[in-house]
Design a protein around this motif. Structure first.
Motif, PDB file in Angstrom:
ATOM      1  N   ARG A  61       0.843  -1.195   0.000  1.00  0.00           N
ATOM      2  CA  ARG A  61       0.000   0.000   0.000  1.00  0.00           C
ATOM      3  C   ARG A  61       0.883   1.251   0.000  1.00  0.00           C
ATOM      4  O   ARG A  61       1.953   1.279   0.629  1.00  0.00           O
ATOM      5  CB  ARG A  61      -0.930   0.005   1.212  1.00  0.00           C
ATOM      6  N   ARG A  82       0.781   5.842  -0.272  1.00  0.00           N
ATOM      7  CA  ARG A  82       0.013   7.002   0.183  1.00  0.00           C
ATOM      8  C   ARG A  82      -1.007   7.395  -0.880  1.00  0.00           C
ATOM      9  O   ARG A  82      -0.729   7.320  -2.074  1.00  0.00           O
ATOM     10  CB  ARG A  82       0.956   8.171   0.469  1.00  0.00           C
ATOM     11  N   LEU A  83      -2.174   7.821  -0.433  1.00  0.00           N
ATOM     12  CA  LEU A  83      -3.224   8.256  -1.354  1.00  0.00           C
ATOM     13  C   LEU A  83      -2.998   9.719  -1.724  1.00  0.00           C
ATOM     14  O   LEU A  83      -2.937  10.581  -0.840  1.00  0.00           O
ATOM     15  CB  LEU A  83      -4.599   8.088  -0.704  1.00  0.00           C
ATOM     16  N   TYR A  99       0.586   6.706  -4.713  1.00  0.00           N
ATOM     17  CA  TYR A  99       0.110   5.990  -5.896  1.00  0.00           C
ATOM     18  C   TYR A  99       0.182   6.933  -7.095  1.00  0.00           C
ATOM     19  O   TYR A  99      -0.154   8.115  -6.989  1.00  0.00           O
ATOM     20  CB  TYR A  99      -1.346   5.562  -5.723  1.00  0.00           C
ATOM     21  N   PHE A 115      -4.261   0.381  -7.879  1.00  0.00           N
ATOM     22  CA  PHE A 115      -4.925   0.538  -6.574  1.00  0.00           C
ATOM     23  C   PHE A 115      -5.421  -0.779  -5.990  1.00  0.00           C
ATOM     24  O   PHE A 115      -6.261  -0.778  -5.079  1.00  0.00           O
ATOM     25  CB  PHE A 115      -6.097   1.517  -6.712  1.00  0.00           C
ATOM     26  N   GLU A 122      -6.059  -1.346  -2.260  1.00  0.00           N
ATOM     27  CA  GLU A 122      -7.107  -0.576  -1.587  1.00  0.00           C
ATOM     28  C   GLU A 122      -8.505  -1.172  -1.762  1.00  0.00           C
ATOM     29  O   GLU A 122      -9.456  -0.714  -1.133  1.00  0.00           O
ATOM     30  CB  GLU A 122      -7.123   0.861  -2.129  1.00  0.00           C
ATOM     31  N   PHE A 124     -11.316   5.345  -0.907  1.00  0.00           N
ATOM     32  CA  PHE A 124     -10.273   4.481  -0.353  1.00  0.00           C
ATOM     33  C   PHE A 124      -9.851   4.952   1.043  1.00  0.00           C
ATOM     34  O   PHE A 124      -9.499   4.129   1.891  1.00  0.00           O
ATOM     35  CB  PHE A 124      -9.065   4.446  -1.287  1.00  0.00           C
ATOM     36  N   ARG A 125      -9.857   6.247   1.261  1.00  0.00           N
ATOM     37  CA  ARG A 125      -9.469   6.747   2.584  1.00  0.00           C
ATOM     38  C   ARG A 125     -10.568   6.522   3.621  1.00  0.00           C
ATOM     39  O   ARG A 125     -10.303   6.056   4.735  1.00  0.00           O
ATOM     40  CB  ARG A 125      -9.144   8.237   2.522  1.00  0.00           C
ATOM     41  N   ARG A 133     -13.512   4.688   3.226  1.00  0.00           N
ATOM     42  CA  ARG A 133     -14.213   3.393   3.144  1.00  0.00           C
ATOM     43  C   ARG A 133     -15.723   3.574   3.257  1.00  0.00           C
ATOM     44  O   ARG A 133     -16.437   2.761   3.829  1.00  0.00           O
ATOM     45  CB  ARG A 133     -13.724   2.415   4.230  1.00  0.00           C
TER      46      ARG A 133
END
Length: 515
Positions: free
Chosen positions: A3, A5-6, A22, A233, A236, A270-271, A273
């Motif tokens: 994973r 960082r977004l 990403y 991704f 995620e 994704f952060r 949910r």
């Protein structure tokens, strides 16, 4: 896969590459653009990654090779050749204020000159801009890349002050014409923004731009594809329903073979949910909603409109086609292309659940002027449908129509009352996020509206009593045998005949029956 960082809110290519965010590789598009042309224009809705793409171009032309290690373009470029870059952005400032645009641009040119150690004596923007391009070319011995972000914001921000919007448009026309006149010193040009102003109004002096807005080769230049989610991704996706992700956020199409997701929505999903209207909530479409209401556009029509190439480009201060406004701002997308002779038409509609649900909620809020009351109505509608409380539904809709101010009816010429009332019902159900089909055709005729929810099917027919005898709506539902088309699933089918009165501006009949 590990994973990362977004990149929420990150518009700097260097930061994304150096800080383990990403990153979806968009450099194949850059390679194609450089190989095939020189001056480009692209419009995309807000928060689709335009600024990041522009910053990627900047780093590439400046020759910052390490940032591109592992990306498609890395092995297809001579990194020893570096080009000067002039990057302008109109992303901030109060462009409603008369004269502010010139102040803003001169400040940007000041910053470029200070950074490059160049000084000009010109006090007018086009001449100063042209001098800067030529001076950078001469000093570096290489042609210049000119990148303009949010090229149209000074006009869009001032649309409610037309005289300022026109002045800003005319000022920008002179500025952009400079690019064509300086062609001998330019390597590459890229202008991007939300809207696509007609060439006559804004780009009459820059008529050599290649518009890639609806070019199928560049349809996924901004946004994430299905493949991007499944590869880049992939870490995620665990715990999230893929079909629900598609339903909520996929669906944007610029004539490509595959549709794309809004990046802003995906990253926040994704952060957090949690499925929410992230993109819609970042910008209240007040001007759009006012325009739709003033023009009497039915919410039902928004999911099925036809636009031509010419119509989608009809965007100017005094001439904004409804389809162009909806398409360019991201509230409609291209569902499919319909060639007709030598002309090309596009069938337009909502891209996904987020836009359908949120835009209809905004339209309803506009009608009542009371968002709190409207939220209560929507929650109540959902609860009543769960238990098939049809008496409660009747009372709910009567209360809603009664809440619409009398002045709204007197100030709006509703030529088709039946269509108006039907569109209000549609907006109500759409704002809940339900599965809706309008004007569904069968061998027996055309049903006004069908709704699937909680293992039930609800078939609606709408009539105005001044235009048809009472009881006509239910009689039509039964005589036309609309329910036959929906019997295959074995779900309970409910016939709902809704009758309105022009005189009372409300429901006068709400009859239900099992099919």
């Amino acid at each position: 896969m590990t994973r990362r960082r977004l990149p929420i809110g990150i518009q700097t290519f260097r930061e994304m590459r150096e800080e383990n965010y990403y990153y979806v590789d968009k450099t194949p598009y850059i390679r194609r653009m450089i190989d095939e042309g020189k001056h480009y224009f692209l419009s995309r809705p807000r928060r689709f990654g335009k600024s990041l793409f522009l910053d990627t171009l900047k780093e590439l032309f400046e020759g910052n090779e390490p940032l591109f290690d592992g990306l498609h373009i890395h092995d297809h470029r001579d990194w020893s050749v570096r080009h000067p870059v002039i990057r302008l952005s109109f992303g901030r400032g109060n462009f409603k204020e008369p004269g502010y645009l010139q102040t803003n641009l001169m400040a940007q040119l000041d910053a470029v000159e200070r950074r490059e150690g160049i000084k000009s004596d010109y006090t007018t923007a086009p001449e100063r801009f042209a001098y800067l391009i030529e001076a950078l070319h001469d000093r570096a011995g290489q042609s210049v890349a000119v990148l303009v972000d949010e090229y149209d914001k000074p006009i869009l921000d001032a649309l409610e002050v037309p005289e300022v919007a026109r002045a800003n448009r005319d000022f920008l026309r002179g500025l952009y014409a400079t690019i064509k006149d300086s062609d001998a010193y330019i390597k590459f040009t890229f202008l991007t923004g939300v809207s696509k102003f007609s060439k006559v109004s804004l780009f009459s002096g820059l008529n050599n731009l290649t518009d890639i807005t609806i070019d199928p080769h560049y349809s996924a230049l901004c946004g994430y594809t299905e493949e991007d989610l499944e590869t880049v991704f992939a870490p995620e996706l665990s715990g999230l329903d893929r079909d629900q992700i598609r339903e909520w956020y996929n669906g944007y199409s610029w004539r490509g073979e595959e549709k794309v997701y809004n990046p802003f929505d995906i990253l926040l999903l994704f952060r957090n949910r949690e499925f929410r209207a992230y993109w819609f909530e970042t910008g209240t479409p007040t001007f759009l909603v006012n325009t739709l209401v003033d023009r009497g556009v039915s919410s039902i029509d928004l999911d099925d409109m036809l636009g031509s190439d010419e119509l989608l480009s009809t965007f100017d201060v005094d001439d904004i086609a409804t389809q162009a406004l909806l398409f360019q701002t991201g509230y409609q997308t291209i569902h499919h292309t319909e060639p007709r002779g030598s002309l090309t038409y596009y069938r337009l509609g909502y891209p996904n659940q987020e836009v359908r649900q949120s835009l209809n909620r905004s339209l309803l809020n506009h009608l009542t002027g009371n968002p709190t009351q409207q939220a209560e109505h929507i929650a109540r509608l959902y609860d009543l449908l769960l238990v098939n409380d049809f008496a409660g539904l009747k009372n709910l809709f009567k209360a809603f129509f009664a809440s619409i101010p009398y002045q709204w009816h007197t100030n709006n010429d509703i030529a088709n009352y039946e269509g108006y009332y039907a569109s209000v019902f549609y907006s109500y159900f759409a704002s809940v996020g339900l599965d809706i089909v309008v004007e569904d055709s069968s061998s027996h005729g055309r049903l006004d509206m069908a709704v699937r929810f909680n293992g039930n099917v609800y078939l609606f027919e709408f009539k105005v009593v001044e235009l048809a005898p009472e009881g006509t709506a239910m009689a039509q539902l039964k005589q036309k045998r609309y329910a036959d088309k929906y019997r295959d699933r074995g779900e309970p089918i409910h016939l709902i005949a809704v009758e309105f009165s022009r005189e009372t501006r409300n429901l006068v009949g709400f009859e239900t029956a099992r099919a």
